[in-house]
Design an enzyme around this catalytic site. Structure first.
Site, PDB file in Angstrom:
ATOM      1  N   ASP A  76       0.858  -1.196   0.000  1.00  0.00           N
ATOM      2  CA  ASP A  76       0.000   0.000   0.000  1.00  0.00           C
ATOM      3  C   ASP A  76       0.899   1.252   0.000  1.00  0.00           C
ATOM      4  O   ASP A  76       2.133   1.143   0.182  1.00  0.00           O
ATOM      5  CB  ASP A  76      -0.878  -0.076   1.260  1.00  0.00           C
ATOM      6  CG  ASP A  76      -2.156   0.724   1.135  1.00  0.00           C
ATOM      7  OD1 ASP A  76      -2.467   1.195   0.044  1.00  0.00           O
ATOM      8  OD2 ASP A  76      -2.855   0.852   2.166  1.00  0.00           O
ATOM      9  N   HIS A  77       0.303   2.423  -0.163  1.00  0.00           N
ATOM     10  CA  HIS A  77       0.958   3.742  -0.173  1.00  0.00           C
ATOM     11  C   HIS A  77       2.471   3.753   0.058  1.00  0.00           C
ATOM     12  O   HIS A  77       2.920   3.771   1.213  1.00  0.00           O
ATOM     13  CB  HIS A  77       0.380   4.602   0.954  1.00  0.00           C
ATOM     14  CG  HIS A  77      -1.046   4.918   0.775  1.00  0.00           C
ATOM     15  ND1 HIS A  77      -1.479   5.920  -0.054  1.00  0.00           N
ATOM     16  CD2 HIS A  77      -2.155   4.364   1.335  1.00  0.00           C
ATOM     17  CE1 HIS A  77      -2.804   5.978   0.004  1.00  0.00           C
ATOM     18  NE2 HIS A  77      -3.236   5.050   0.837  1.00  0.00           N
ATOM     19  N   HIS A  91      -9.890   4.476  -1.595  1.00  0.00           N
ATOM     20  CA  HIS A  91      -9.202   4.355  -0.301  1.00  0.00           C
ATOM     21  C   HIS A  91     -10.097   4.923   0.797  1.00  0.00           C
ATOM     22  O   HIS A  91     -11.128   5.529   0.533  1.00  0.00           O
ATOM     23  CB  HIS A  91      -7.886   5.146  -0.351  1.00  0.00           C
ATOM     24  CG  HIS A  91      -6.792   4.446  -1.104  1.00  0.00           C
ATOM     25  ND1 HIS A  91      -5.599   4.098  -0.524  1.00  0.00           N
ATOM     26  CD2 HIS A  91      -6.719   4.034  -2.384  1.00  0.00           C
ATOM     27  CE1 HIS A  91      -4.822   3.494  -1.427  1.00  0.00           C
ATOM     28  NE2 HIS A  91      -5.481   3.455  -2.569  1.00  0.00           N
ATOM     29  N   GLY A  92      -9.638   4.758   2.051  1.00  0.00           N
ATOM     30  CA  GLY A  92     -10.362   5.364   3.179  1.00  0.00           C
ATOM     31  C   GLY A  92     -11.705   4.708   3.411  1.00  0.00           C
ATOM     32  O   GLY A  92     -12.708   5.379   3.653  1.00  0.00           O
ATOM     33  N   VAL A 141      -9.710  -1.058   2.990  1.00  0.00           N
ATOM     34  CA  VAL A 141     -10.166  -0.871   4.368  1.00  0.00           C
ATOM     35  C   VAL A 141      -9.019  -1.176   5.321  1.00  0.00           C
ATOM     36  O   VAL A 141      -8.333  -2.185   5.148  1.00  0.00           O
ATOM     37  CB  VAL A 141     -11.333  -1.834   4.707  1.00  0.00           C
ATOM     38  CG1 VAL A 141     -11.869  -1.553   6.100  1.00  0.00           C
ATOM     39  CG2 VAL A 141     -12.444  -1.734   3.693  1.00  0.00           C
TER      40      VAL A 141
HETATM   41  P1  13P Z   1      -9.005   3.307   6.246  1.00  0.00           P
HETATM   42  O1  13P Z   1      -7.897   3.015   7.225  1.00  0.00           O
HETATM   43  O2  13P Z   1      -9.602   4.639   6.448  1.00  0.00           O
HETATM   44  O3  13P Z   1     -10.022   2.201   6.223  1.00  0.00           O
HETATM   45  O4  13P Z   1      -8.323   3.357   4.801  1.00  0.00           O
HETATM   46  C1  13P Z   1      -7.550   2.279   4.363  1.00  0.00           C
HETATM   47  C2  13P Z   1      -6.846   2.615   3.124  1.00  0.00           C
HETATM   48  O5  13P Z   1      -7.326   3.351   2.295  1.00  0.00           O
HETATM   49  C3  13P Z   1      -5.543   2.004   2.906  1.00  0.00           C
HETATM   50  O6  13P Z   1      -4.942   2.419   1.728  1.00  0.00           O
END
Ligand code: 13P
Length: 279
Positions: free
Chosen positions: A85-86, A209-210, A232
């Protein structure tokens, strides 16, 4: 062995007009639970390593993570996979690829358009040569805690999204349409028209995301409008923490039962959440 290419799993989601769900997962309990429930429900799913967990906080390494995910994937028949991820650190991305990650995200969303394209395409050039998929981000999703929910300045611009996908050669694109990472101060409202327009402008699978705290009715709509990967993290981690906290607060002395309870609770949550994926 059901380890699949992430781009193949996203194609399945696209064909099914839905989204697969990708869960930030940092340890065995979290990875094992995702793949176990994916198998039980016969729905593809992903786990994701947040590089901060490994590089900053020392919770693991990409090598250990890849090993765990690959071994766990061998136990299931449904297609599952894992993803970095990121990440903004080119060297860390290369390390993850060498460790066996089939998919990585280069996050240049805080850079100028030109720098984001340049860096993403450089990552894509190397990653693609090694058969690895690349997710990029355009616009900026950010953190709920820092965010003014009514400010859409950093939302993905429809007119640049298609050009970005073409120029950067990314395999999937994370877009900003009203979500943020972490717990929301107030219920988010997705800009579904913007999603629809971005989806019409590009064939690249779109990523949201988010995901923690976004109401299901909005997600169901977003999944039919072009979101093929839904991330998530916070609510999955929070549930883990709450479970351990309650276990300890109840004065339980049977320490080996704690892991069992953690997996039971995580899996109950995943069973519900994964129903959103219509595959
Ligand atoms: P949340 O932690 O807000 O669920 O987002 C996860 C996310 O987007 C990971 O890249």
């Amino acid at each position: 062995m059901a380890l699949a290419k992430v781009s193949e799993i996203l194609k399945m989601a696209d064909r099914g007009n839905t989204s697969i769900i990708a869960f930030n997962s940092s340890d065995f309990n979290m990875i094992h639970s995702v793949f176990t429930v994916a198998e039980e429900l016969n729905k593809p799913a992903l786990v994701m390593l947040d590089p901060r967990h490994a590089a900053l906080w020392g919770w693991g390494t990409p090598e250990i993570y890849a090993h765990m995910a690959i071994e766990e994937a061998k136990k299931v028949k449904v297609p599952v996979s894992f993803h970095l991820d990121h990440c903004m650190d080119f060297d860390f991305i290369m390390r993850a690829i060498k460790a066996g990650f089939p998919s990585v995200m280069y996050d240049g969303s805080m850079l100028s358009y030109a720098e984001n394209v340049k860096n993403t395409s450089e990552v894509a050039r190397v990653a693609h040569a090694m058969g690895v998929d690349v997710e990029a981000e355009l616009g900026h999703v950010g953190f709920a805690a820092d965010k003014d929910e009514d400010d859409n300045d950093l939302y993905t611009k429809v007119e640049v999204a298609a050009r970005f996908c073409e120029e950067s050669k990314c395999d999937s694109l994370a877009i900003a349409i009203g979500t943020a990472h972490g717990f929301y101060k107030k219920t988010p409202k997705l800009d579904l028209q913007r999603l629809k327009d971005i989806n019409a402008a590009t064939d690249t699978p779109l990523v949201l995301h988010g995901g923690s705290g976004v109401p299901d009715d909005q997600l169901v709509q977003a999944f039919t409008m072009g979101i093929n990967k839904f991330n998530v993290g916070t609510e999955y981690f929070h549930l883990y923490y709450q479970t351990v906290k309650e276990y300890v607060a109840a004065g339980n002395e049977a320490i080996f039962d704690m892991q069992m309870l953690v997996q039971e609770r995580l899996q109950a949550y995943l069973r519900e959440k994964m129903q959103l994926c219509r595959l």
